[in-house]
Design an enzyme around this catalytic site. Structure first.
Site, PDB file in Angstrom:
ATOM      1  N   CYS A 154     -39.082  -2.316   7.451  1.00 23.73           N
ATOM      2  CA  CYS A 154     -38.444  -3.631   7.435  1.00 23.73           C
ATOM      3  C   CYS A 154     -37.317  -3.784   6.414  1.00 23.73           C
ATOM      4  O   CYS A 154     -36.683  -4.830   6.360  1.00 23.73           O
ATOM      5  CB  CYS A 154     -39.501  -4.705   7.211  1.00 23.73           C
ATOM      6  SG  CYS A 154     -40.868  -4.574   8.378  1.00 23.73           S
TER       7      CYS A 154
ATOM      8  N   HIS B  74     -37.818 -12.640   2.311  1.00 25.11           N
ATOM      9  CA  HIS B  74     -38.393 -11.773   3.345  1.00 25.11           C
ATOM     10  C   HIS B  74     -39.405 -12.608   4.128  1.00 25.11           C
ATOM     11  O   HIS B  74     -39.433 -12.554   5.355  1.00 25.11           O
ATOM     12  CB  HIS B  74     -39.037 -10.548   2.706  1.00 25.11           C
ATOM     13  CG  HIS B  74     -39.502  -9.542   3.702  1.00 25.11           C
ATOM     14  ND1 HIS B  74     -38.656  -8.985   4.647  1.00 25.11           N
ATOM     15  CD2 HIS B  74     -40.719  -8.985   3.917  1.00 25.11           C
ATOM     16  CE1 HIS B  74     -39.338  -8.135   5.389  1.00 25.11           C
ATOM     17  NE2 HIS B  74     -40.586  -8.120   4.985  1.00 25.11           N
TER      18      HIS B  74
ATOM     19  N   GLU C 250     -43.865 -12.118  -3.163  1.00 29.24           N
ATOM     20  CA  GLU C 250     -42.452 -12.492  -3.198  1.00 29.24           C
ATOM     21  C   GLU C 250     -42.216 -13.790  -3.946  1.00 29.24           C
ATOM     22  O   GLU C 250     -41.256 -13.897  -4.718  1.00 29.24           O
ATOM     23  CB  GLU C 250     -41.888 -12.604  -1.784  1.00 29.24           C
ATOM     24  CG  GLU C 250     -40.384 -12.834  -1.781  1.00 29.24           C
ATOM     25  CD  GLU C 250     -39.761 -12.808  -0.400  1.00 29.24           C
ATOM     26  OE1 GLU C 250     -38.526 -12.712  -0.306  1.00 29.24           O
ATOM     27  OE2 GLU C 250     -40.514 -12.894   0.599  1.00 29.24           O
TER      28      GLU C 250
ATOM     29  N   LYS D 265     -37.764 -16.429   9.381  1.00 26.69           N
ATOM     30  CA  LYS D 265     -38.554 -15.731  10.398  1.00 26.69           C
ATOM     31  C   LYS D 265     -39.307 -16.671  11.347  1.00 26.69           C
ATOM     32  O   LYS D 265     -39.619 -16.251  12.473  1.00 26.69           O
ATOM     33  CB  LYS D 265     -39.486 -14.727   9.726  1.00 26.69           C
ATOM     34  CG  LYS D 265     -38.720 -13.522   9.172  1.00 26.69           C
ATOM     35  CD  LYS D 265     -39.611 -12.490   8.545  1.00 26.69           C
ATOM     36  CE  LYS D 265     -38.830 -11.227   8.169  1.00 26.69           C
ATOM     37  NZ  LYS D 265     -37.837 -11.443   7.103  1.00 26.69           N
TER      38      LYS D 265
ATOM     39  N   HIS E 291     -39.966 -11.730  13.093  1.00 30.14           N
ATOM     40  CA  HIS E 291     -39.714 -10.598  12.204  1.00 30.14           C
ATOM     41  C   HIS E 291     -39.218  -9.437  13.059  1.00 30.14           C
ATOM     42  O   HIS E 291     -39.983  -8.800  13.767  1.00 30.14           O
ATOM     43  CB  HIS E 291     -41.005 -10.228  11.466  1.00 30.14           C
ATOM     44  CG  HIS E 291     -40.790  -9.218  10.373  1.00 30.14           C
ATOM     45  ND1 HIS E 291     -39.608  -8.546  10.213  1.00 30.14           N
ATOM     46  CD2 HIS E 291     -41.613  -8.763   9.393  1.00 30.14           C
ATOM     47  CE1 HIS E 291     -39.706  -7.728   9.187  1.00 30.14           C
ATOM     48  NE2 HIS E 291     -40.913  -7.841   8.667  1.00 30.14           N
TER      49      HIS E 291
ATOM     50  N   PHE F 234     -43.133  -1.736   4.552  1.00 29.29           N
ATOM     51  CA  PHE F 234     -44.289  -0.875   4.388  1.00 29.29           C
ATOM     52  C   PHE F 234     -43.939   0.287   3.442  1.00 29.29           C
ATOM     53  O   PHE F 234     -42.801   0.759   3.423  1.00 29.29           O
ATOM     54  CB  PHE F 234     -44.730  -0.298   5.729  1.00 29.29           C
ATOM     55  CG  PHE F 234     -45.532  -1.242   6.579  1.00 29.29           C
ATOM     56  CD1 PHE F 234     -45.839  -2.524   6.158  1.00 29.29           C
ATOM     57  CD2 PHE F 234     -45.985  -0.842   7.821  1.00 29.29           C
ATOM     58  CE1 PHE F 234     -46.584  -3.385   6.951  1.00 29.29           C
ATOM     59  CE2 PHE F 234     -46.734  -1.687   8.630  1.00 29.29           C
ATOM     60  CZ  PHE F 234     -47.034  -2.964   8.191  1.00 29.29           C
TER      61      PHE F 234
END
Length: 392
Positions: A157, A282, A293, A311, A316, A380
């Site tokens: 991502c 994010h 975050e 998002k 996403h 990830f």
């Protein structure tokens, strides 16, 4: 060091494309993501699917026939005139392509594997090259006529954001004079099943920062930019990259890696935290990402800078997310004299365990043109990327 500019932009997502997408982004009711069972028969999920018809691929070599490449092809009419100008000025060998992607040709591969299981032979119109990670960059280079470096960044991502940072490095190193960079990913039942196995998928519209957040809405889309040294509407003022290597899928809980990426981006931009007008989070709406975050943002920027996750509108889009959110930053910076902010769509129920960051409300404005936007992308494996984009 010479400045790097985003000179032209084209994007598509569940919000649409062009002016219609801009209107949907700033609308006073959430748009984009919608319920469907297209990829999960009998199970209704909110997904960020591109609804527009995509270009036919009948004339393309089989190896390039994939939905991800069709998403890229839909952007070419918008971007080609600018790229052709760069080709004429610098020559094909001086124009590069850098593309973020994580699921090239995945649905096509799944369909082919099912056909093989039933018939003991591969179907017509399938080539394993459709699934190769470098396929999208090769498709763009062929379609645009570039001959410079053409490669893929595949760090889940963070890929789309890292592709822009990679493009900046090519320009600063003198390896290229213009770079087409961005990201793309297409929805797939395989991807949805994988995230479902991690118990990370929300059936309802995702709810970032809420105490009721229950996971992500997957999405798809593409965003491409032409980057160069000549002044353009948006400057890539800074970028930062870090790697936690904390866990295969969970973020490092203290936000150490996210902080490192954001700090590096600010340092490269030669800015203090107070210069940032807006943060595009994010913001996946998973318990661990939002906790990490919000802590990192509050630690570095405090509680007053407006933030939002977009998002709930786009879904996403995985490797495309950072590029799509750079396009959203472009819309926040360009032709936005009133300073409209991308709204944070959620149920308004704060999680008391999270720092009280200031979310941008629907219809909220700065009352002036925004100057600097920070955009975060975390992936990830602890791959983190932050971009600072500046209006010019």
């Amino acid at each position: 060091m010479s400045a790097v500019y985003l000179q032209y932009m084209a994007w598509t997502s569940a919000l649409g494309t062009g002016a219609a997408a801009r209107d949907a982004l700033f609308a006073t009711a959430p748009q984009g993501v919608a319920p469907t069972d297209r990829y999960t028969p009998g199970r209704l999920l909110h997904l960020g699917r591109v609804a527009a018809a995509l270009p036919a691929w009948d004339e393309e070599p089989v190896r390039f026939r994939s939905r991800s490449n069709a998403l890229l092809a839909s952007l070419l009419p918008q971007l080609q005139p600018a790229v052709h100008g760069a080709l004429a000025r610098f020559g094909p060998a001086r124009v590069a392509v850098v593309l973020g992607i994580s699921a090239a040709g995945l649905d096509e591969g799944v369909a082919a594997a099912r056909h093989f299981a039933e018939h003991a032979q591969w179907p017509q119109g399938y080539d394993y090259a459709q699934q190769e990670m470098g396929n999208g960059a090769a498709f763009l280079a062929r379609a645009l006529g570039t001959r410079g470096p053409a490669y893929t960044v595949s760090t889940a991502c963070s890929s789309g954001a890292k592709a822009l940072a990679s493009a900046a490095r090519l320009l600063r190193a003198g390896i290229a004079d213009a770079v087409v960079a961005g990201g793309v990913d297409a929805l797939s039942g395989f991807t949805i099943a994988g995230f479902s196995a991690l118990e990370s998928v929300s059936a309802a519209r995702c709810n970032p920062l809420s105490r009721n957040r229950a996971g992500i809405n997957l999405g798809e889309g593409a965003a491409l930019f032409l980057l160069g040294r000549d002044a353009g509407p948006v400057r890539l003022a800074g970028w930062g990259e870090s790697s936690d290597a904390h866990h295969m899928s969970a973020p490092e809980p203290s936000g150490r890696g996210a902080l490192a990426a954001m700090r590096q981006a600010l340092q490269r931009a030669q800015l203090g935290p107070e210069a940032i007008d807006y943060v595009n989070l994010h913001g996946t709406a998973t318990p661990q990402n939002d906790a990490m975050e919000s802590l990192a943002v509050a630690t570095l920027l405090g509680h007053d800078v407006p933030v939002s996750s977009t998002k709930p509108l786009t879904g996403h889009a995985l490797a495309a997310a950072g590029a799509i959110e750079a396009a959203i930053a472009w819309y926040t910076l360009v032709d936005n004299g009133g300073g409209r902010l991308p709204p944070h769509w959620w149920d308004g129920e704060r999680d008391a365990a999270l720092p009280p960051v200031r979310v941008a409300q629907p219809g909220e404005t700065l009352g002036r043109t925004p100057r600097y936007v920070l955009s975060n992308s975390f992936a990830f494996g602890g791959s983190n990327a932050s971009l600072v984009l500046a209006g010019e």
